[in-house]
Design an enzyme around this catalytic site. Structure first.
Site, short mmCIF file in Angstrom:
data_model
loop_
_atom_site.label_atom_id
_atom_site.label_comp_id
_atom_site.label_asym_id
_atom_site.label_seq_id
_atom_site.Cartn_x
_atom_site.Cartn_y
_atom_site.Cartn_z
N CYS A 154 0.85 -1.19 0.00
CA CYS A 154 0.00 0.00 0.00
C CYS A 154 0.88 1.24 0.00
CB CYS A 154 -0.92 0.02 1.22
SG CYS A 154 -2.02 1.47 1.26
N CYS A 204 29.43 23.05 -3.65
CA CYS A 204 29.85 21.71 -3.24
C CYS A 204 29.79 21.51 -1.73
CB CYS A 204 31.27 21.43 -3.74
SG CYS A 204 32.52 22.56 -3.09
N CYS A 245 34.57 24.74 -8.27
CA CYS A 245 34.28 23.44 -7.66
C CYS A 245 34.85 22.27 -8.46
CB CYS A 245 32.77 23.26 -7.51
SG CYS A 245 31.99 24.44 -6.38
N CYS A 268 54.87 30.93 10.16
CA CYS A 268 55.80 31.73 9.37
C CYS A 268 56.77 30.84 8.62
CB CYS A 268 56.55 32.69 10.28
SG CYS A 268 57.69 33.77 9.41
N CYS A 277 59.51 32.68 -5.13
CA CYS A 277 59.16 31.44 -4.45
C CYS A 277 57.84 30.86 -4.91
CB CYS A 277 59.11 31.70 -2.94
SG CYS A 277 58.90 30.22 -1.96
#
Length: 515
Positions: A188, A264, A274, A314, A344
């Site tokens: 049902c 996301c 994302c 640091c 760098c």
């Protein structure tokens, strides 16, 4: 590992991008894209948070009461049109995933089919109530008797009230169901409505049922998402569509200041879209285990080879043995990091002669990936260390207040600096994932220049922040200036990247479009 040739291949076609027809040139935030809870379209002037910067988006924070008000308003509007009780209208709306227009169209065309498909049937019972039925025996517990209370929905499948209550309680409290609880009879498909459930279960079960219905409402609507922070009760309403996630990073924030990506639900990953984040995380899972040193927390001094452990955010390191000052990321002399020779953050491509055979190309590809992953992981580690330091910021502020006779308001610059470090570290981390997929061109150089400026500013502020407490009072003006400068450099980097992504310029990560 993919070769650089595969990573830097040309832009794919619309078919390769799997774009929906008519969405290739869609405008971000088109007024027609967003429907309000009242059925109207477009943005109200005060409805959503107005973005002030190119990388910000419009959104609204909703508490549980706001969500309930939205649901009730839609129930009443649809019920007044189809002339059904609110409880049954609620079941229909949840069945149609809150698409009012589609529900009304289908209902007017064939109401019997819609009711049947939604688990309601063609007719409705009166106000639900339990009854005593002479000669009735419950098919679950086989109890009977003249005073036995029983209950049945319009489908006619009757059980004793106690069995019905146990069944509904288990569904709500143990299985977490609410919107699609069906009749206990196997086969049902009639849905238990709110009034039937409220008649039979205890107050705490009703409360849990209402919470689950609210969660279902948010989960079913494309423009609503729950804040992923633990125990956070807020939801975010945002008009961003899935097709827009190629062009924007929809960062939102709840009223508890939990920041996450609406696309996301991961933590803020500006400026990387994302799809790129998903690719990068998969690449890290696949490739990072091949390099043992990536997970190492120690390095050797480039001058005396003494083992050094990083114990702060640091990157300015000083060897305790030989006093050599160097950069933790590139291992180069620190004296060059405050000059125009600073390089760098930028990966230097090798000449073609270094990659003539397949082995050299593979080695070069690994070197390139490790360059970006090393810096990504370093900023992730530094962000964690800075966050640990931020936990102790209040103690440092209290100590500074007592040592310098400064007021509590005057020492708030330490908290401001701590928050700036955390947000900038988070941004810097994802700039390296973003940069990994960029094609080399003039715009890439501009991106790396912005990245370098932000990175140098963050390192300077981080170094100030880690000074002894007795030196912090004298650094207040410098720290305030550097904090402002860090936030400004972050805004410039994110704004420039967001504008380029929206315009679809060549700075867009090409490999991202292949995912």
């Amino acid at each position: 590992m993919d070769s650089d040739d595969e990573i830097m291949s040309g832009s794919p076609s619309a078919d390769e991008l799997d774009l929906d027809e008519g969405t290739q040139d869609s405008d971000i935030g088109s007024l027609a894209d967003f429907e309000h809870e009242d059925g109207s379209f477009g943005y109200d002037k005060d409805y959503l948070t107005n973005p002030a910067k190119p990388y910000e988006i419009e959104f609204k924070v909703l508490n549980p009461l706001d969500i309930q008000v939205q649901q009730d308003k839609q129930f009443q509007e649809v019920a007044s049109v189809i002339e059904l009780p609110t409880e049954q209208t609620a079941i229909l709306l949840r069945f149609m995933r809150w698409n009012k227009e589609k529900l009304l169209e289908m209902y007017m065309e064939n109401p019997e089919k819609v009711l049947e498909d939604a688990g309601l049937g063609p007719t409705f019972a009166e106000a639900p109530k339990t009854r005593t039925i002479p000669g009735f025996e419950c098919e679950i517990c086989y109890e009977n008797g003249p005073s036995l209370q029983s209950y049945a929905m319009k489908c006619g499948h009757r059980y004793c009230a106690d069995c019905y209550t146990q069944y509904l309680t288990q569904k709500v409290k143990e299985e977490g169901e609410a919107a699609r609880i069906q009749c206990p009879r196997d086969g049902c498909h009639r849905i238990v409505d709110a009034k039937s459930l409220q008649l039979l279960v205890a107050p705490e079960v009703r409360d849990r049922y209402n919470v689950l219905l609210t969660r279902t409402y948010v989960d079913d609507k494309e423009n609503l998402k729950w804040c992923p922070a633990p125990e956070c009760e807020y939801a975010i309403e945002c008009p961003v569509k899935k097709r827009d996630l190629r062009k924007i990073v929809p960062t939102v924030r709840c009223n508890h200041q939990h920041s996450f990506c609406f696309g996301c639900t991961l933590a803020d990953h500006l400026p990387a879209p994302c799809g790129l984040v998903k690719m990068w995380m998969k690449k890290c899972e696949d490739d990072s285990e091949t390099s043992n040193w990536i997970s190492a927390n120690t390095k050797e001094c480039p001058k005396c080879n003494s083992t050094i452990e990083k114990n702060g955010g640091c990157n300015h390191m000083t060897c305790r043995k030989c006093k050599h000052e160097f950069c933790w990321m590139c291992m180069g002399p620190w004296s060059e990091h405050g000059t125009s020779w600073y390089n760098c953050n930028r990966y230097e491509e090798k000449s073609g002669t270094d990659a003539r055979d397949a082995q050299a190309k593979s080695r070069h590809s690994l070197e390139r990936y490790l360059h970006y992953y090393n810096r990504f992981a370093n900023h992730e580690q530094s962000a964690k260390l800075d966050k640990d330091l931020a936990v102790k910021t209040e103690k440092k502020m209290t100590s500074l207040q007592s040592q310098s006779n400064m007021s509590w308001i005057e020492v708030q610059y330490l908290d401001t600096a701590s928050k700036a470090l955390q947000s900038c570290r988070q941004t810097l981390k994802w700039t390296y994932a973003f940069a990994f997929y960029l094609q080399r061109n003039n715009e890439t150089a501009m991106f790396e220049d912005n990245q370098k400026d932000l990175e140098m500013a963050v390192e300077n502020l981080s170094a100030m922040f880690e000074k002894p407490v007795n030196e912090l009072a004298a650094l207040k003006v410098d720290m305030l200036d550097k904090t402002t400068y860090c936030n400004r450099r972050r805004e410039i980097l994110l704004s420039d990247t967001a504008e380029n992504l929206k315009r679809g310029t060549s700075q867009r990560p090409l490999c991202y479009w292949k995912c």
